[in-house]
Scaffold this active site. Structure first.
Site, PDB file in Angstrom:
ATOM      1  N   SER A  34     -61.337 -45.896 -36.580  1.00 21.28           N
ATOM      2  CA  SER A  34     -60.010 -45.450 -36.995  1.00 21.28           C
ATOM      3  C   SER A  34     -59.857 -43.960 -36.773  1.00 21.28           C
ATOM      4  O   SER A  34     -60.778 -43.189 -37.049  1.00 21.28           O
ATOM      5  CB  SER A  34     -59.800 -45.767 -38.486  1.00 21.28           C
ATOM      6  OG  SER A  34     -58.623 -45.158 -38.985  1.00 21.28           O
ATOM      7  N   HIS A  94     -57.367 -42.464 -38.381  1.00 24.61           N
ATOM      8  CA  HIS A  94     -56.511 -42.175 -39.541  1.00 24.61           C
ATOM      9  C   HIS A  94     -55.034 -42.375 -39.202  1.00 24.61           C
ATOM     10  O   HIS A  94     -54.159 -41.684 -39.717  1.00 24.61           O
ATOM     11  CB  HIS A  94     -56.755 -40.752 -40.044  1.00 24.61           C
ATOM     12  CG  HIS A  94     -56.625 -40.590 -41.528  1.00 24.61           C
ATOM     13  ND1 HIS A  94     -57.700 -40.304 -42.340  1.00 24.61           N
ATOM     14  CD2 HIS A  94     -55.550 -40.662 -42.361  1.00 24.61           C
ATOM     15  CE1 HIS A  94     -57.291 -40.197 -43.589  1.00 24.61           C
ATOM     16  NE2 HIS A  94     -55.997 -40.415 -43.638  1.00 24.61           N
TER      17      HIS A  94
END
Length: 385
Positions: free
Chosen positions: A274, A276
């Protein structure tokens, strides 16, 4: 009521219902939002190759994620301030997740507290932890998560400082939003949102209300949180969390094979590839572009989850086809929550499940854990070779 055919319809409804200051927070990313767009563009650039002469009358989408069962390979990822989009938003989303049969992850920076969600669903959920410089607060949050029977701790590792989100700074985003003339005009222009928010149990960061003395002042609390993100966060910090937390530990924010291998070394149970959601390092590569090399680096030694750009059921197939075990989504369910509360989250999950089933039918897949190499691929070049 408007007919909803896709997550993008929910996005449009969320934009209409929310004041601009709130919608821009959930929708946007850091600085020029290059990484936000890369997550979407790179996902869309992938092709799905069809296999048509197959019996796909029986399809299996079930999976376990960090030990918890999931009806489809998707969890509701942690999103800060969900309770600013709908009254008691985190509790509403958690109810929808439980009823649908997928894991729910609560953010440290939620409006509803750990205890609020535990009371609302009376079932285990995940808790996402931002480590603070104040170690007493960290210990308290982990203890509260344990007491609430959270089955997994999702430790975010990519927040040594908060990414600069230009829209939030321009609007003066706070919790609740600051009463600037522009923000007041936006709120007055969204009476449905205002009326709904009047029924909210809390109007600030619920997890910090009883943790720090600054919690009594909204401005002071927001400033305290921003100053608490720790640039000294390193592998030893993560090891200390592993030693303290005895249940499942998931590291979120892995974008480098070295960090994935380190997660194995410290005893993490899973990682989340990820960036974010494009809300931290602007200019970072898309999550989907680095997923294959991370999967190659760790093999089957750790569960690899994926987050970044999931908007359709086909996106879930793409991520799993490139090696992810399962996925998380933040904005997709948040648009649903902002549009219609608990029913909107259920709508988002239902849409993703239907699209997932359609994609499996058309690509000849009966089990997502057995996707053959080449099903997910780059778009073939045009013309003869």
């Amino acid at each position: 009521m408007s007919k909803v055919a896709s997550i993008f319809d929910l996005e449009c409804l969320a934009r209409e219902r929310l004041p601009g200051v709130v919608f821009d927070y959930i929708h946007g990313g850091s600085e020029q939002q290059l990484t936000v767009q890369r997550n979407l563009d790179d996902m869309r650039a992938l092709a799905l190759r069809q296999h048509s002469l197959r019996d796909v009358s029986h399809r299996d989408t079930r999976v376990t994620m960090a030990g918890d069962p999931a009806r489809i390979p998707l969890a509701l990822g942690p999103t800060g301030l969900a309770g600013l989009t709908w009254a008691n938003g985190e509790c509403e989303a958690a109810r929808a997740a439980v009823d649908f049969g997928v894991p729910f992850c609560l953010s440290t920076c939620s409006i509803n507290s750990i205890e609020d969600v535990a009371e609302a669903i009376n079932q285990p959920f995940w808790f996402q932890l931002y480590l603070m410089k104040d170690h007493k607060v960290n210990a308290s949050l982990m203890r509260r998560a344990h007491d609430a029977s959270c089955s997994a701790l999702v430790l975010t590792i990519d927040l040594h400082t908060q990414g600069k989100r230009w829209a939030d700074e321009k609007h003066g985003l706070a919790v609740p939003p600051r009463l600037t003339p522009a923000n007041i005009m936006q709120m007055v222009g969204h009476p449905r949102w205002l009326a709904n928010m009047a029924g909210s149990k809390r109007h600030t960061f619920g997890n910090f209300e009883h943790e720090i003395k600054e919690a009594g002042s909204i401005g002071s609390l927001s400033k305290w949180i921003e100053e608490q993100f720790d640039p000294a966060f390193d592998v030893n910090t993560a090891r200390r969390v592993r030693a303290t937390w005895q249940r499942k530990l998931i590291l979120k924010g892995v974008m480098n094979p070295d960090d994935a291998r380190t997660a194995i070394d410290i005893g993490a149970d899973a990682i989340i590839v990820s960036n974010h959601g494009g809300r931290q390092l602007d200019g970072a590569p898309s999550s989907i572009s680095v997923l294959p090399e991370i999967v190659d680096a760790v093999g089957d030694r750790i569960e690899v989850l994926f987050d970044g750009g999931i908007r359709t059921g086909g996106d879930i197939v793409k991520a799993i086809g490139l090696g992810a075990h399962a996925c998380l989504s933040g904005r997709a369910w948040l648009y649903g929550l902002a549009a219609r509360g608990c029913k909107g989250v259920t709508c988002a999950l239902t849409l993703l499940e239907q699209e997932l089933q359609d994609c499996m039918l058309l690509t000849g897949l009966d089990n997502l854990q057995r996707i053959e190499p080449g099903v997910v691929t780059a778009q073939p070049p045009l013309g003869r070779r």
